[in-house]
Design a protein around this motif. Structure first.
Motif, PDB file in Angstrom:
ATOM      1  N   LEU A  39       0.834  -1.197   0.000  1.00 57.83           N
ATOM      2  CA  LEU A  39       0.000   0.000   0.000  1.00 57.83           C
ATOM      3  C   LEU A  39       0.872   1.252   0.000  1.00 57.83           C
ATOM      4  N   ALA A  40       1.937   1.244   0.797  1.00 59.93           N
ATOM      5  CA  ALA A  40       2.831   2.398   0.884  1.00 59.93           C
ATOM      6  C   ALA A  40       3.587   2.627  -0.425  1.00 59.93           C
ATOM      7  N   VAL A  41       4.070   1.563  -1.049  1.00 64.84           N
ATOM      8  CA  VAL A  41       4.783   1.700  -2.317  1.00 64.84           C
ATOM      9  C   VAL A  41       3.852   2.298  -3.377  1.00 64.84           C
ATOM     10  N   LEU A  42       2.633   1.779  -3.461  1.00 64.95           N
ATOM     11  CA  LEU A  42       1.672   2.321  -4.428  1.00 64.95           C
ATOM     12  C   LEU A  42       1.353   3.783  -4.126  1.00 64.95           C
ATOM     13  N   THR A  43       1.310   4.144  -2.847  1.00 65.89           N
ATOM     14  CA  THR A  43       1.027   5.522  -2.464  1.00 65.89           C
ATOM     15  C   THR A  43       2.149   6.446  -2.917  1.00 65.89           C
ATOM     16  N   VAL A  44       3.383   6.021  -2.750  1.00 64.96           N
ATOM     17  CA  VAL A  44       4.518   6.843  -3.173  1.00 64.96           C
ATOM     18  C   VAL A  44       4.547   6.974  -4.693  1.00 64.96           C
ATOM     19  N   LEU A  45       4.314   5.887  -5.401  1.00 67.98           N
ATOM     20  CA  LEU A  45       4.407   5.893  -6.854  1.00 67.98           C
ATOM     21  C   LEU A  45       3.243   6.588  -7.541  1.00 67.98           C
ATOM     22  N   ASN A  46       2.046   6.488  -6.975  1.00 62.12           N
ATOM     23  CA  ASN A  46       0.879   7.119  -7.587  1.00 62.12           C
ATOM     24  C   ASN A  46      -0.108   7.529  -6.499  1.00 62.12           C
ATOM     25  N   PRO A  47       0.141   8.657  -5.824  1.00 61.07           N
ATOM     26  CA  PRO A  47      -0.709   9.049  -4.694  1.00 61.07           C
ATOM     27  C   PRO A  47      -2.154   9.356  -5.080  1.00 61.07           C
ATOM     28  N   GLY A  48      -2.413   9.639  -6.336  1.00 57.61           N
ATOM     29  CA  GLY A  48      -3.766   9.951  -6.771  1.00 57.61           C
ATOM     30  C   GLY A  48      -4.575   8.740  -7.196  1.00 57.61           C
ATOM     31  N   LEU A  49      -3.994   7.549  -7.103  1.00 51.84           N
ATOM     32  CA  LEU A  49      -4.679   6.322  -7.508  1.00 51.84           C
ATOM     33  C   LEU A  49      -5.984   6.170  -6.734  1.00 51.84           C
ATOM     34  N   LYS A  50      -7.069   5.954  -7.440  1.00 49.22           N
ATOM     35  CA  LYS A  50      -8.379   5.783  -6.799  1.00 49.22           C
ATOM     36  C   LYS A  50      -8.577   4.327  -6.392  1.00 49.22           C
ATOM     37  N   VAL A  51      -8.959   4.145  -5.146  1.00 52.07           N
ATOM     38  CA  VAL A  51      -9.280   2.831  -4.611  1.00 52.07           C
ATOM     39  C   VAL A  51     -10.746   2.877  -4.221  1.00 52.07           C
ATOM     40  N   TYR A  52     -11.501   1.873  -4.620  1.00 48.07           N
ATOM     41  CA  TYR A  52     -12.927   1.863  -4.315  1.00 48.07           C
ATOM     42  C   TYR A  52     -13.166   1.166  -2.981  1.00 48.07           C
ATOM     43  N   LEU A  53     -13.427   1.981  -1.971  1.00 47.32           N
ATOM     44  CA  LEU A  53     -13.691   1.493  -0.627  1.00 47.32           C
ATOM     45  C   LEU A  53     -15.069   0.842  -0.624  1.00 47.32           C
ATOM     46  N   TYR A  54     -15.134  -0.382  -0.166  1.00 43.52           N
ATOM     47  CA  TYR A  54     -16.364  -1.175  -0.179  1.00 43.52           C
ATOM     48  C   TYR A  54     -16.919  -1.308  -1.599  1.00 43.52           C
ATOM     49  N   PHE A  55     -16.038  -1.252  -2.592  1.00 44.25           N
ATOM     50  CA  PHE A  55     -16.377  -1.392  -4.007  1.00 44.25           C
ATOM     51  C   PHE A  55     -17.277  -0.278  -4.528  1.00 44.25           C
ATOM     52  N   VAL A  56     -17.474   0.797  -3.763  1.00 40.31           N
ATOM     53  CA  VAL A  56     -18.395   1.852  -4.163  1.00 40.31           C
ATOM     54  C   VAL A  56     -17.763   3.243  -4.065  1.00 40.31           C
ATOM     55  N   LEU A  57     -17.164   3.543  -2.952  1.00 35.49           N
ATOM     56  CA  LEU A  57     -16.694   4.893  -2.646  1.00 35.49           C
ATOM     57  C   LEU A  57     -15.258   5.109  -3.134  1.00 35.49           C
ATOM     58  N   PRO A  58     -15.041   5.968  -4.162  1.00 37.48           N
ATOM     59  CA  PRO A  58     -13.672   6.202  -4.637  1.00 37.48           C
ATOM     60  C   PRO A  58     -12.891   7.071  -3.643  1.00 37.48           C
ATOM     61  N   VAL A  59     -11.742   6.569  -3.231  1.00 43.77           N
ATOM     62  CA  VAL A  59     -10.900   7.263  -2.261  1.00 43.77           C
ATOM     63  C   VAL A  59      -9.478   7.268  -2.811  1.00 43.77           C
ATOM     64  N   PRO A  60      -8.770   8.417  -2.746  1.00 46.62           N
ATOM     65  CA  PRO A  60      -7.366   8.387  -3.177  1.00 46.62           C
ATOM     66  C   PRO A  60      -6.547   7.508  -2.235  1.00 46.62           C
ATOM     67  N   ILE A  61      -5.599   6.800  -2.801  1.00 43.64           N
ATOM     68  CA  ILE A  61      -4.842   5.830  -2.018  1.00 43.64           C
ATOM     69  C   ILE A  61      -4.067   6.486  -0.875  1.00 43.64           C
ATOM     70  N   TRP A  62      -3.647   7.740  -1.054  1.00 43.38           N
ATOM     71  CA  TRP A  62      -2.901   8.395   0.028  1.00 43.38           C
ATOM     72  C   TRP A  62      -3.765   8.558   1.270  1.00 43.38           C
ATOM     73  N   LEU A  63      -5.045   8.831   1.076  1.00 49.35           N
ATOM     74  CA  LEU A  63      -5.950   8.986   2.210  1.00 49.35           C
ATOM     75  C   LEU A  63      -6.173   7.640   2.914  1.00 49.35           C
ATOM     76  N   LEU A  64      -6.307   6.598   2.141  1.00 49.11           N
ATOM     77  CA  LEU A  64      -6.465   5.256   2.700  1.00 49.11           C
ATOM     78  C   LEU A  64      -5.221   4.852   3.503  1.00 49.11           C
ATOM     79  N   THR A  65      -4.052   5.173   2.978  1.00 46.84           N
ATOM     80  CA  THR A  65      -2.799   4.851   3.660  1.00 46.84           C
ATOM     81  C   THR A  65      -2.691   5.604   4.988  1.00 46.84           C
ATOM     82  N   ILE A  66      -3.013   6.876   4.982  1.00 47.54           N
ATOM     83  CA  ILE A  66      -2.983   7.668   6.220  1.00 47.54           C
ATOM     84  C   ILE A  66      -3.996   7.128   7.227  1.00 47.54           C
ATOM     85  N   GLY A  67      -5.159   6.733   6.742  1.00 42.88           N
ATOM     86  CA  GLY A  67      -6.180   6.179   7.631  1.00 42.88           C
ATOM     87  C   GLY A  67      -5.728   4.902   8.318  1.00 42.88           C
ATOM     88  N   TYR A  68      -5.139   3.975   7.541  1.00 43.61           N
ATOM     89  CA  TYR A  68      -4.656   2.732   8.136  1.00 43.61           C
ATOM     90  C   TYR A  68      -3.488   2.985   9.084  1.00 43.61           C
TER      91      TYR A  68
END
Length: 141
Positions: A39-68
């Motif tokens: 997760l951290a490597v992907l965040t560094v390489l592409n911080p704007g990558l959209k991850v679908y939280l619960y398959f519905v809510l698009p969240v940038p990966i950097w926010l997900l990384t900070i949350g975890y």
């Protein structure tokens, strides 16, 4: 796969080593620390990558990384409720740290995907460009 195995081992050893120092040794695998590293490597390489939280809510990966990371930091100090003491929070943070370091190390040499797609879509098994499609193992010259 090497990143997963190495960071998982180091994250697990960090958790076990800290447990020994604190007088509460426990055995862990470190797999969740390895996932945090990826997760951290992907965040560094592409911080704007959209991850679908619960398959519905698009969240940038950097926010997900900070949350975890926040959940693990709060978990170390016992500030989170419902997570319990059976979670290797230090292994998560060790994996995250290793992943951040590795991401910075490879940033100029490796590119991250612009999107992650699991299942379906073009190029899958048997689809166009897949093993049975043009250029696949069944192709004759």
């Amino acid at each position: 796969m090497a990143l997963f195995l190495i960071t998982g081992s180091v994250a697990g050893l960090a958790q076990v080593g800290t447990g020994i120092l604190l007088g509460n040794p426990t055995g862990v695998l470190g797999a969740s620390g390895a996932i945090m590293a990826i997760l951290a490597v992907l965040t560094v390489l592409n911080p704007g990558l959209k991850v679908y939280l619960y398959f519905v809510l698009p969240v940038p990966i950097w926010l997900l990384t900070i949350g975890y990371a926040g959940l693990s930091v709060f978990g170390i100090f016992g500030a989170t409720t419902g997570i319990g003491s059976n979670v290797a929070h230090l292994a998560h943070l060790a994996g995250l740290g290793l992943g951040l370091l590795y991401g910075v190390y490879v940033k100029g040499d490796v590119s991250a995907p612009n999107q992650l797609r699991i299942g379906g879509g073009r190029g899958g098994m048997g689809g166009p460009g897949g093993p049975g499609g043009p250029g696949g193992p069944g192709r004759r010259r």
